[in-house]
Design an enzyme around this catalytic site. Structure first.
Site, PDB file in Angstrom:
ATOM      1  N   SER A   1       0.817  -1.213   0.000  1.00  0.00           N
ATOM      2  CA  SER A   1       0.000   0.000   0.000  1.00  0.00           C
ATOM      3  C   SER A   1       0.849   1.261   0.000  1.00  0.00           C
ATOM      4  O   SER A   1       0.321   2.355  -0.138  1.00  0.00           O
ATOM      5  CB  SER A   1      -0.918   0.011   1.222  1.00  0.00           C
ATOM      6  OG  SER A   1      -0.153  -0.033   2.417  1.00  0.00           O
TER       7      SER A   1
ATOM      8  N   ASN B   1      -3.947   6.150  -0.368  1.00  0.00           N
ATOM      9  CA  ASN B   1      -3.225   6.272   0.897  1.00  0.00           C
ATOM     10  C   ASN B   1      -2.466   7.584   1.001  1.00  0.00           C
ATOM     11  O   ASN B   1      -2.332   8.146   2.095  1.00  0.00           O
ATOM     12  CB  ASN B   1      -2.273   5.095   1.091  1.00  0.00           C
ATOM     13  CG  ASN B   1      -2.992   3.846   1.561  1.00  0.00           C
ATOM     14  OD1 ASN B   1      -4.186   3.892   1.857  1.00  0.00           O
ATOM     15  ND2 ASN B   1      -2.294   2.731   1.622  1.00  0.00           N
TER      16      ASN B   1
ATOM     17  N   GLU C   1      -5.773  -0.399  -7.094  1.00  0.00           N
ATOM     18  CA  GLU C   1      -4.776   0.482  -7.703  1.00  0.00           C
ATOM     19  C   GLU C   1      -3.736  -0.390  -8.411  1.00  0.00           C
ATOM     20  O   GLU C   1      -3.083  -1.223  -7.773  1.00  0.00           O
ATOM     21  CB  GLU C   1      -4.101   1.349  -6.643  1.00  0.00           C
ATOM     22  CG  GLU C   1      -5.026   2.399  -6.040  1.00  0.00           C
ATOM     23  CD  GLU C   1      -4.379   3.211  -4.933  1.00  0.00           C
ATOM     24  OE1 GLU C   1      -4.588   4.428  -4.890  1.00  0.00           O
ATOM     25  OE2 GLU C   1      -3.671   2.618  -4.097  1.00  0.00           O
TER      26      GLU C   1
ATOM     27  N   HIS D   1      -2.860  -3.225  -5.791  1.00  0.00           N
ATOM     28  CA  HIS D   1      -3.227  -2.858  -4.420  1.00  0.00           C
ATOM     29  C   HIS D   1      -4.732  -2.961  -4.200  1.00  0.00           C
ATOM     30  O   HIS D   1      -5.499  -2.099  -4.624  1.00  0.00           O
ATOM     31  CB  HIS D   1      -2.740  -1.445  -4.105  1.00  0.00           C
ATOM     32  CG  HIS D   1      -3.112  -0.978  -2.732  1.00  0.00           C
ATOM     33  ND1 HIS D   1      -3.478   0.318  -2.456  1.00  0.00           N
ATOM     34  CD2 HIS D   1      -3.202  -1.653  -1.548  1.00  0.00           C
ATOM     35  CE1 HIS D   1      -3.775   0.432  -1.174  1.00  0.00           C
ATOM     36  NE2 HIS D   1      -3.613  -0.746  -0.609  1.00  0.00           N
TER      37      HIS D   1
END
Length: 591
Positions: free
Chosen positions: A121, A192, A154, A142
């Site tokens: 991540s 994130n 992702e 991800h």
């Protein structure tokens, strides 16, 4: 034509890895799930059985389908079981050396055409890829937690990832029923990078005792429509995981706002890691339990308002959308309301808008015709400030310019009776600067309603260094009578909601400005990956780019934090007159 994957491997069977294995098996794939020992494998199998068992109990999966799904998964403790996999995805803890070692081993075990993917991540996909002899076939994939539920994936390409590998993985992700955003290799990627800066800021706000954990979380849920408050979300993620992600992001970006706030290290050292151990910012009734239980920091259900001053007559100054909404809210709650507009014509406009809004409420069954008539009977209006002389509470909702507000408070100080509470609904300006324009600073408080006031439940109750305790009690009692949820905080720029929201929006503009991702992909990542009701650029266009810029400038001037400096792209769009929906052009164009 995109490559078809039939046999896939998963390395690491924690919550995320087990969820990914379940996603693959649900889609008819043959899965080889590997972890380091039998105990870890048993835990991973238990995760999948428990997750699919919940789906059976909810009627979303038949027992026969659950059995068939589980039969597609083979469990093992040796990486060599992955030798004939078409695709292997790694989901072990966020430790670069551990991931690199696994990829080195997989490189020797798997066939030369096998694609190796990491679910990291925040770590560099490139640094993981170069631990192999096939960096072109290494990619980031991800997933978000819980993987069977969350739709976003992702897809992260490094500078050497082969284009065919990217295209094959994009098609594969789509075949799983997931939403893909494809991006470059940068710490935190999209979701994130934006989420954890916001979470870090919220943790710092709590550690500074600016507001309680309950009020910070309630403010962001009620004020922004977020599915979880930031501190509850940190407990769910795990404070150790959050620290690792922030530390990785900081080491790559050198952005001070990504430097983990010290409270993370303190809580990790004390073993307060969040839900998984039963204690974090909140206390839970056991490890992995979502149920919060009372602890020493839990506030009483209702703050004491016994010292509140009596309030029945309320004055509202202003004739805009917010002022009209507050007039309706107070009148419907049984207060006698007198509003002040600039002219007799404006008074008529406010009365007309109020009647229309109440009539809509009747037609939608939200109030009766009798309640509508009673509310209207409680409202009067005029263009004369002197008519506020007998009010118990006066709330201003005029333009967000401090000089205008100061002049108004100086007038109210002369007009209003002794003991009347004077309130501002400013969203970002210092309340104390309004109070300082009066000779009764103890009687001044912030009551920040959210737009539309008739719908939004949140009110930020902002006490200055001079606000009297019984004035805060009065504000809380009024909010309770209005059916609003008050959150208490101190007097500093942005208060809770805007203090957390606008730096996040500014970070999104910086990400777009750096050409890292499109506004559409950034919006999609935050809506699909984080459950936000609107993406940052959708929200900025609704709020107004000029409003956002003004608030961001106030935050920067107050905190002098370089990361709070408005993104140049935001300033340029405002200069160009692209202010959002109200002008038909902002980050998007509207018809």
């Amino acid at each position: 034509m995109a490559r078809k994957f039939t046999r896939v491997g998963v390395v690491g069977l924690g919550t995320m890895g087990a969820g990914i294995a379940e996603v693959f098996a649900r889609n008819g794939l043959s899965v080889v799930a590997v972890d380091r020992d039998q105990a870890s494998v048993a835990r991973g199998r238990g995760h999948i059985e428990h997750s699919t068992g919940r789906a059976v109990a909810r009627g979303k999966l038949a027992e026969s389908e659950q059995a068939e799904l589980l039969s597609r998964i083979t469990f093992d403790t040796e990486l060599k079981a992955l030798a004939d996999a078409d695709l292997v995805i790694e989901a072990v803890p966020e430790q670069l050396n551990l991931k690199r070692a696994i990829f080195t081993a997989l490189d020797e075990i798997c066939g030369p055409e096998t694609i190796l993917a990491t679910n990291t991540s925040s770590l560099s996909v490139t640094e993981i890829a170069v631990a192999t002899s096939r960096p072109g076939k290494v990619i980031g994939v991800h997933f978000f937690n819980p993987a069977p539920v969350m739709k976003l994936v992702e897809v992260v390409r490094s500078v050497v990832t082969e284009p065919d590998v990217v295209a094959d993985i994009e098609a594969f992700v789509a075949s799983l029923g997931k939403t893909d955003v494809t991006i470059g290799d940068r710490a935190g990627f999209i979701a994130n990078a934006l989420l954890f800066g916001y979470l870090n800021h919220a943790a710092a706000m709590y550690s500074e005792r600016y507001a309680s954990r309950e009020d910070i979380d309630a403010a962001m849920k009620l004020g922004c429509g977020l599915p979880m408050g930031p501190l509850a979300l940190l407990d769910l993620i795990g404070l150790d995981t959050a620290y690792e992600i922030l530390d990785t992001m900081y080491k790559q970006s050198r952005e001070r706002l990504h430097a983990p706030t010290p409270i993370f290290k303190q809580m990790i050292t004390a073993g307060l890691l969040g839900r998984k151990v039963g204690r974090g910012f909140y206390t839970y009734d056991g490890p992995d339990s979502p149920k919060v239980v009372a602890d020493a920091h839990t506030p009483v259900e209702q703050p004491d308002t016994s010292a509140a001053r009596p309030v029945q007559r309320v004055g509202i100054v202003g004739s805009g959308t917010m002022a009209i909404g507050m007039v309706e809210v107070f009148a419907r709650a049984g207060y006698d309301v007198h509003f002040i507009a600039r002219s007799a014509q404006k008074v008529e406009t406010v009365e007309g808008e109020l009647r229309r809004s109440l009539e809509k409420g009747v037609q939608r069954g939200k109030l009766t015709a009798e309640e509508r008539d009673e509310a209207l009977a409680r409202v009067t209006g005029s263009p004369r400030l002197d008519d506020l002389a007998s009010m118990d509470l006066v709330v201003e909702a005029v333009v967000e310019e401090i000089t205008v507000k100061q002049a108004l408070f100086a007038n109210l100080d002369e007009i209003c009776r002794p003991g009347a509470v004077l309130a501002t609904t400013t969203s970002s300006l210092p309340v104390i600067e309004c109070a300082a324009a009066t000779s009764r600073q103890a009687d001044v408080i912030g009551l920040h309603f959210f737009n539309p006031a008739t719908v939004m439940a949140l009110v930020e109750v902002v006490s200055t260094v001079a606000t009297a305790a019984d004035v805060e009690a009065t504000a809380l009692a009024v909010c309770n009578r209005l059916g609003k949820h008050p959150v208490r905080c101190g007097d500093r720029a942005g208060f809770i909601v805007n203090g957390l929201l606008f730096p996040y929006l500014n970070d999104a503009v910086k990400m777009l400005q750096a050409h890292y991702a499109t506004s559409e992909d950034i919006d999609s990542a935050m809506k699909v990956g984080c459950g936000y009701p609107m993406g940052p650029f959708e929200l900025l266009d609704v709020v107004g780019l000029d409003v956002a810029l003004a608030i961001q400038r106030v935050l920067y001037q107050e905190f002098r934090e370089p990361g709070f400096a408005p993104a140049p792209l935001l300033e340029h769009l405002v200069t160009a007159g692209r202010l959002g929906r109200k002008t038909g052009k902002g980050f998007r164009e509207y018809t």
